[in-house]
Design a protein around this motif. Structure first.
Motif, PDB file in Angstrom:
ATOM      1  N   ALA A 180       0.849  -1.189   0.000  1.00  0.00           N
ATOM      2  CA  ALA A 180       0.000   0.000   0.000  1.00  0.00           C
ATOM      3  C   ALA A 180       0.884   1.238   0.000  1.00  0.00           C
ATOM      4  O   ALA A 180       1.783   1.374   0.830  1.00  0.00           O
ATOM      5  N   LEU A 181       0.650   2.152  -0.944  1.00  0.00           N
ATOM      6  CA  LEU A 181       1.471   3.346  -1.101  1.00  0.00           C
ATOM      7  C   LEU A 181       0.596   4.576  -1.204  1.00  0.00           C
ATOM      8  O   LEU A 181      -0.560   4.503  -1.620  1.00  0.00           O
ATOM      9  N   LYS A 182       1.161   5.723  -0.843  1.00  0.00           N
ATOM     10  CA  LYS A 182       0.488   6.996  -1.018  1.00  0.00           C
ATOM     11  C   LYS A 182       0.534   7.373  -2.484  1.00  0.00           C
ATOM     12  O   LYS A 182       1.570   7.305  -3.125  1.00  0.00           O
ATOM     13  N   LEU A 183      -0.616   7.747  -3.062  1.00  0.00           N
ATOM     14  CA  LEU A 183      -0.703   8.058  -4.480  1.00  0.00           C
ATOM     15  C   LEU A 183      -1.568   9.289  -4.678  1.00  0.00           C
ATOM     16  O   LEU A 183      -2.711   9.338  -4.213  1.00  0.00           O
ATOM     17  N   ALA A 184      -1.007  10.298  -5.356  1.00  0.00           N
ATOM     18  CA  ALA A 184      -1.730  11.532  -5.673  1.00  0.00           C
ATOM     19  C   ALA A 184      -2.293  12.183  -4.415  1.00  0.00           C
ATOM     20  O   ALA A 184      -3.394  12.723  -4.400  1.00  0.00           O
ATOM     21  N   GLY A 185      -1.540  12.113  -3.328  1.00  0.00           N
ATOM     22  CA  GLY A 185      -1.969  12.745  -2.091  1.00  0.00           C
ATOM     23  C   GLY A 185      -2.998  11.945  -1.314  1.00  0.00           C
ATOM     24  O   GLY A 185      -3.493  12.407  -0.278  1.00  0.00           O
ATOM     25  N   CYS A 186      -3.335  10.751  -1.785  1.00  0.00           N
ATOM     26  CA  CYS A 186      -4.356   9.935  -1.129  1.00  0.00           C
ATOM     27  C   CYS A 186      -3.703   8.704  -0.504  1.00  0.00           C
ATOM     28  O   CYS A 186      -2.736   8.154  -1.040  1.00  0.00           O
ATOM     29  N   LEU A 187      -4.260   8.288   0.628  1.00  0.00           N
ATOM     30  CA  LEU A 187      -3.745   7.130   1.336  1.00  0.00           C
ATOM     31  C   LEU A 187      -4.815   6.048   1.397  1.00  0.00           C
ATOM     32  O   LEU A 187      -5.977   6.341   1.676  1.00  0.00           O
ATOM     33  N   VAL A 221      -3.526   4.019   6.453  1.00  0.00           N
ATOM     34  CA  VAL A 221      -3.874   4.932   7.551  1.00  0.00           C
ATOM     35  C   VAL A 221      -4.008   4.152   8.861  1.00  0.00           C
ATOM     36  O   VAL A 221      -3.528   4.575   9.909  1.00  0.00           O
ATOM     37  N   ALA A 222      -4.664   2.991   8.788  1.00  0.00           N
ATOM     38  CA  ALA A 222      -4.888   2.198   9.997  1.00  0.00           C
ATOM     39  C   ALA A 222      -3.595   1.644  10.577  1.00  0.00           C
ATOM     40  O   ALA A 222      -3.508   1.395  11.777  1.00  0.00           O
ATOM     41  N   HIS A 223      -2.598   1.447   9.730  1.00  0.00           N
ATOM     42  CA  HIS A 223      -1.333   0.872  10.195  1.00  0.00           C
ATOM     43  C   HIS A 223      -0.189   1.865  10.043  1.00  0.00           C
ATOM     44  O   HIS A 223       0.961   1.473   9.812  1.00  0.00           O
TER      45      HIS A 223
END
Length: 360
Positions: free
Chosen positions: A9-16, A21-23
């Protein structure tokens, strides 16, 4: 990172992603652990001297933060170095910061250039005075080349280098030429069928064509193929319509195309060949959308995907579905294509196989 499922899981276009977020705390801990591993590798590679960038005014968190106790002296001794001229160094000034705005006071704990004993360890650290460094120095390439030429005044080393380079170029050319030749030529069954000449083929052509006018075009043909590939061979009209609606939605088909595809597939399922295929499917002797491959006598590997193939008392029957628009003017080519499929299945299973073109 989920190693077992091979997911990240990676941050993409400012979105998580919610999972990230949970981890977040776990990910931060992993990042710190990874930074510590990288720092350990970088620091332990030094044999005689380790040069580290640092800010004399304050300690900064980051991947170098773990080295701070081994770099910085205690705050009460930050302005009291053992010497301001360590061995092998020029005399240092009073400030370890290169540029400081006029009138700005040095913060408490700012490190003075010189030889310091850090908080941790028995080693010594030289805090350099940036004012004595010669910055932005351009290398004199011409001088370096001149020195190299002086070292080889006879030209023996340069001649040997030229010879070795020529050998390397020749070997490189040979390897590239050898590598440019494919060790295996692969073509699709469609390509192979279009390239071979006209030969007599024992491939039947059956038809369950429409009773009247219906939509045409590539999208409609793709829709009919998609429904035939996924619908249950024993499906009733509602079952066919459900699959057609789903596939039509994926393809952006019109209502007319979806309705016509449903009718075409329903007629195809009622054909004796597909009734035999349904019986074979219940016995586990039917294959649909199955990839096949076969090597020809000239070494070419032919590959393709069989629409349907079933085995009963007559051996294997290989079906290839074509709409009326697809098959117009290309019957012989498609007969060669399904003949290749039948030949591949017969060779793989040792059981006789025959091909059939089914117009839907």
């Amino acid at each position: 990172m989920d190693a077992e499922r091979e997911l990240c899981a990676l941050k993409l276009a400012g979105c998580l992603p919610p999972e990230l977020v949970a981890h977040a705390a776990e990910e931060m801990a992993r990042e710190r652990e990874e930074a510590a591993r990288v720092l350990y590798v970088a620091a332990t590679r030094a044999r005689d001297l380790l040069v580290v960038t640092a800010v004399g005014d304050e300690r900064h968190d980051g991947w170098l933060g773990a080295l701070s106790p081994a770099l910085y002296p205690p705050p009460e001794r930050s302005r009291d170095p053992e010497t301001q001229q360590p061995p092998g160094c020029p005399p240092f000034g009073m400030d370890s910061v290169a540029v400081r705005p006029p009138g700005t006071l040095r913060p408490a704990g700012s490190v003075m250039p010189g030889l310091h004993r850090p908080e941790a360890g028995s080693h010594r650290v030289v805090w350099w005075d940036p004012a004595v460094l010669k910055r932005d120095v351009q290398e004199s390439v011409g001088l370096v080349q001149h020195r190299l030429l002086e070292a080889d005044a006879s030209g023996a080393r340069s001649e040997e280098g030229i010879r070795q380079h020529a050998e390397w170029q020749a070997e490189r050319t040979r390897v590239r030429e050898a590598a440019s030749q494919p060790s295996l030529r692969v073509v699709t069954a469609t390509e192979q069928a279009a390239s071979v000449g006209d030969e007599e083929l024992s491939v039947a052509v059956e038809s369950v064509g429409p009773d009247g006018a219906r939509p045409h075009g590539k999208r409609f043909g793709t829709l009919v193929h998609a429904v035939l590939a996924r619908v249950d061979l024993d499906a009733d009209r509602p079952g066919v319509e459900t699959v057609a609606a789903l596939e039509g939605r994926l393809l952006g088909a019109t209502r007319e195309e979806i309705a016509a595809a449903s009718e075409s597939v329903e007629r195809a399922l009622a054909h004796p060949l597909l009734r035999r295929a349904a019986v074979a499917a219940r016995a586990g002797r039917c294959r649909r959308e199955t990839p096949v491959a076969m090597r020809l006598p000239d070494g070419v590997l032919v590959e393709g995907v069989v629409d349907a193939a079933f085995r009963d008392g007559d051996g294997w029957t290989v079906l290839d579905f074509k709409t009326d628009v697809e098959i117009t003017g290309r019957v012989e080519e498609y007969k060669r294509q399904v003949a290749l499929y039948a030949q591949a299945i017969e060779r793989a299973t040792g059981v006789a196989a025959r091909g059939v073109l089914l117009r839907v």
